[in-house]
Design an enzyme around this catalytic site. Sequence first.
Site, PDB file in Angstrom:
ATOM      1  N   GLY A  13       0.815  -1.201   0.000  1.00 36.60           N
ATOM      2  CA  GLY A  13       0.000   0.000   0.000  1.00 36.60           C
ATOM      3  C   GLY A  13       0.852   1.255   0.000  1.00 36.60           C
ATOM      4  N   SER A  19       9.272   0.888  -0.995  1.00 44.13           N
ATOM      5  CA  SER A  19      10.440   1.457  -1.689  1.00 44.13           C
ATOM      6  C   SER A  19      11.704   1.321  -0.842  1.00 44.13           C
ATOM      7  CB  SER A  19      10.201   2.926  -2.035  1.00 44.13           C
ATOM      8  OG  SER A  19       9.191   3.037  -3.016  1.00 44.13           O
ATOM      9  N   ALA A  41      13.345   5.856 -12.242  1.00 38.28           N
ATOM     10  CA  ALA A  41      12.268   6.661 -11.680  1.00 38.28           C
ATOM     11  C   ALA A  41      11.239   6.968 -12.759  1.00 38.28           C
ATOM     12  CB  ALA A  41      12.836   7.950 -11.105  1.00 38.28           C
ATOM     13  N   HIS A  57      13.069  11.493  -2.553  1.00 35.83           N
ATOM     14  CA  HIS A  57      13.714  10.257  -3.019  1.00 35.83           C
ATOM     15  C   HIS A  57      15.118  10.551  -3.538  1.00 35.83           C
ATOM     16  CE1 HIS A  57      10.804   6.969  -2.707  1.00 35.83           C
ATOM     17  NE2 HIS A  57       9.851   7.854  -2.959  1.00 35.83           N
ATOM     18  N   LYS A  58      15.268  11.608  -4.323  1.00 41.88           N
ATOM     19  CA  LYS A  58      16.594  11.967  -4.858  1.00 41.88           C
ATOM     20  C   LYS A  58      17.568  12.287  -3.728  1.00 41.88           C
ATOM     21  CE  LYS A  58      15.243  13.859  -9.348  1.00 41.88           C
ATOM     22  NZ  LYS A  58      15.147  15.103 -10.156  1.00 41.88           N
ATOM     23  N   GLN A  59      17.128  13.091  -2.775  1.00 38.20           N
ATOM     24  CA  GLN A  59      17.990  13.472  -1.658  1.00 38.20           C
ATOM     25  C   GLN A  59      18.379  12.261  -0.822  1.00 38.20           C
ATOM     26  OE1 GLN A  59      15.685  16.501   0.290  1.00 38.20           O
ATOM     27  NE2 GLN A  59      16.203  18.066  -1.217  1.00 38.20           N
TER      28      GLN A  59
END
EC number: 2.7.1.156
Length: 191
Positions: A13, A19, A41, A57-59
């Site tokens: 969910g 992730s 991505a 997410h990038k950081q």
Amino acid sequence: MIKTPSLIFISGGVRSGKSSFAERKAVEIANELGGQLNYLATGVPSDPEMRLRINKHKQDRVAGKYCWETIEQSNQIEKIADRLNGQDIILLDCVTTLLNNELFFSEQEWTEPFLNSVSDRIITGIKCIKNRAKTLIVVSNEVLYEPLDGNTIVFTYGRILGKIHQLLVKEADQAFLVEAGVPIVMKGVIR
């Protein structure tokens, strides 16, 4: 010799921890067997919330101790296959966003042939990447717990996503459902 799983499917969910679990699996494989970590991505920064999520997410990947290569491909993921080699560990995050992009950014009418072509294109793209990489980890949201009646678009989306999930689990060496941060094995042997 440890056999590397070539396809790992992880669903759960929204905000379930899927992730994070997928990233840990990718790092585990890289630590044990070597390989380049790649983050495929599919998100498109279409609104403020999505921009924040993408930036977070990038950081997180940059701040971590592992070197991730980020590949941004919001649709037609098969296009990146030629860039890959047998040492790449690919984390595709996520199928639900990819399906959204393929369906909603197209000007096509949602006829049955179009809907089938979208599903086929996603599965073909995943197989192309899987065949070029050491390991492909595919993340997807589990949105099929709620009834889908009453809205044709939601029902159609759920039907296509369910079909894709079934095909991915069939192809996968390992499959997990993540609930509240806890991975539950659906398929495969855990090493």
